[in-house]
Design a protein around this motif. Structure first.
Motif, mmCIF file in Angstrom:
data_model
loop_
_atom_site.group_PDB
_atom_site.id
_atom_site.type_symbol
_atom_site.label_atom_id
_atom_site.label_comp_id
_atom_site.label_asym_id
_atom_site.label_seq_id
_atom_site.Cartn_x
_atom_site.Cartn_y
_atom_site.Cartn_z
ATOM 1 N N TYR A 263 0.802 -1.224 0.000
ATOM 2 C CA TYR A 263 0.000 0.000 0.000
ATOM 3 C C TYR A 263 0.839 1.280 0.000
ATOM 4 N N GLY A 266 3.921 2.578 -3.938
ATOM 5 C CA GLY A 266 3.625 3.056 -5.282
ATOM 6 C C GLY A 266 4.656 4.021 -5.829
ATOM 7 N N GLU A 267 5.008 5.010 -5.060
ATOM 8 C CA GLU A 267 5.958 6.023 -5.548
ATOM 9 C C GLU A 267 7.348 5.441 -5.738
ATOM 10 N N SER A 270 7.315 3.134 -8.828
ATOM 11 C CA SER A 270 7.170 3.969 -10.027
ATOM 12 C C SER A 270 8.484 4.646 -10.375
ATOM 13 N N ILE A 283 -0.077 4.021 -11.581
ATOM 14 C CA ILE A 283 -0.405 3.334 -10.332
ATOM 15 C C ILE A 283 -1.915 3.105 -10.292
ATOM 16 N N LYS A 285 -5.211 1.612 -7.859
ATOM 17 C CA LYS A 285 -5.605 1.376 -6.474
ATOM 18 C C LYS A 285 -6.507 0.152 -6.350
ATOM 19 N N ASN A 290 -6.176 1.852 -1.647
ATOM 20 C CA ASN A 290 -4.724 1.809 -1.477
ATOM 21 C C ASN A 290 -4.029 1.502 -2.795
ATOM 22 N N ASP A 291 -2.829 2.046 -2.987
ATOM 23 C CA ASP A 291 -2.029 1.702 -4.155
ATOM 24 C C ASP A 291 -1.815 0.192 -4.166
ATOM 25 N N VAL A 294 1.416 -1.312 -10.073
ATOM 26 C CA VAL A 294 2.155 -0.350 -10.897
ATOM 27 C C VAL A 294 2.446 -1.008 -12.236
#
Length: 304
Positions: A263, A266-267, A270, A283, A285, A290-291, A294
């Motif tokens: 969760y 993601g960043e 990515s 991304i 969810k 939540n993420d 990807v």
């Protein structure tokens, strides 16, 4: 000493509804999450019934064998053994997969990953599923597509044995004249591949839980699911770095990489994709907001 069978005959009612109530109370006493649901599902599994039986056929007689089997199942669940490892099955993407202690139990969150791949999967594509486990991701993709093929890799041969059983159930047995749609190979990520085979799509749900978080997981996961399928090392990104760093050599130009993530990853994931030259990084969810996934598109050297 009385046998467990004799004990069950004396102490457990033989009426279907009464047997359920005993199971429910036993799981509640053991503080099992969703005790009522677990008690009902285990009873249905033991008796070969469906969810209507409790309401419509509550007075149904229960055999000694069914009673004994249910008592054993309730005892296992009370020890926090996952329900799916007791029944040996889990529903995923509308399909029933075999599971045991050698594979992660397929989860609804992972269906988000499969759904995103399906949006980009065309007939005849070639797919690579890394850390395949039960094979649920690859086999779902092949089941819901036409003429696609795939390879699933995993370090665990016992896990791959489960995946091959699932392939036979989901896709059917191949005749000697047919090419297998799904092949499963043992090895560490891409090392399981024969040569530099290219794929249109690479997908993975790799281990991504930080090592120091594993001890905080619920007992069903921490104590029973395979550790090597959970542990993403110190920062949880160990396998993402390896997959992203090597995937380009196995993707067709314009091929896509899809990764399930934690969760809060993601960043970071990515960024790893963009640094490796992937474009159209997105991304997605899960249903809780939540993420969860990807994706990125591989830009070949010729396209740079």
């Amino acid at each position: 000493m009385r046998s467990q069978s004799a004990y069950a005959r004396e102490d457990v009612k033989r009426n279907y509804k009464e047997l359920y109530e005993w199971g429910r109370q036993s799981l509640c006493s053991a503080e099992i999450p969703e005790a009522e649901l677990n008690a009902r599902l285990l009873l249905e599994w033991c008796c070969g019934t469906d969810r209507n039986a409790l309401l419509v056929h509550g007075s149904r007689a229960v055999s000694v064998e069914e009673c004994d089997r249910y008592r054993q199942a309730i005892a296992q669940r009370s020890r926090r053994i996952p329900l799916q490892y007791i029944t040996g099955e889990q529903e995923f993407m509308g399909l029933t997969f075999l599971v045991n202690e050698n594979v992660l139990i397929p989860r609804q969150d992972t269906e988000i990953l499969v759904e995103e791949v399906l949006r980009n999967l065309h007939d005849g594509m070639h797919i690579l599923d890394l850390c395949t486990g039960s094979g649920c991701i690859l086999l779902s993709l092949l089941h819901y597509s036409n003429a696609s093929t795939g390879i699933g890799t995993d370090c665990s041969e016992p896990a791959l044995q489960v995946a091959r059983q699932n392939a036979a159930r989901i896709l059917g047995e191949c005749t000697p004249e047919e090419k297998e749609r799904a092949v499963f190979a043992q090895g560490d990520l891409f090392e399981a591949l024969d040569g530099e085979e290219k794929f249109d799509i690479i997908v993975s749900n790799p281990p991504y839980i930080r090592t120091n978080v594993i001890k905080t997981l619920m007992p069903e996961v921490r104590d029973y699911e395979p550790l090597q399928a959970l542990d993403g090392r110190e920062d949880g990104l160990f396998f993402y770095r390896r997959i992203i760093g090597q995937a380009g050599a196995h993707l067709q130009g314009g091929g896509m990489l899809f990764l399930e993530i934690g969760y809060d990853q993601g960043e970071d994931v990515s960024r790893l994709l963009r640094e490796a030259g992937y474009r159209q990084v997105e991304i997605f969810k899960d249903y809780a907001g939540n993420d969860r996934v990807v994706q990125g598109t591989y830009r070949s050297i010729a396209a740079k």
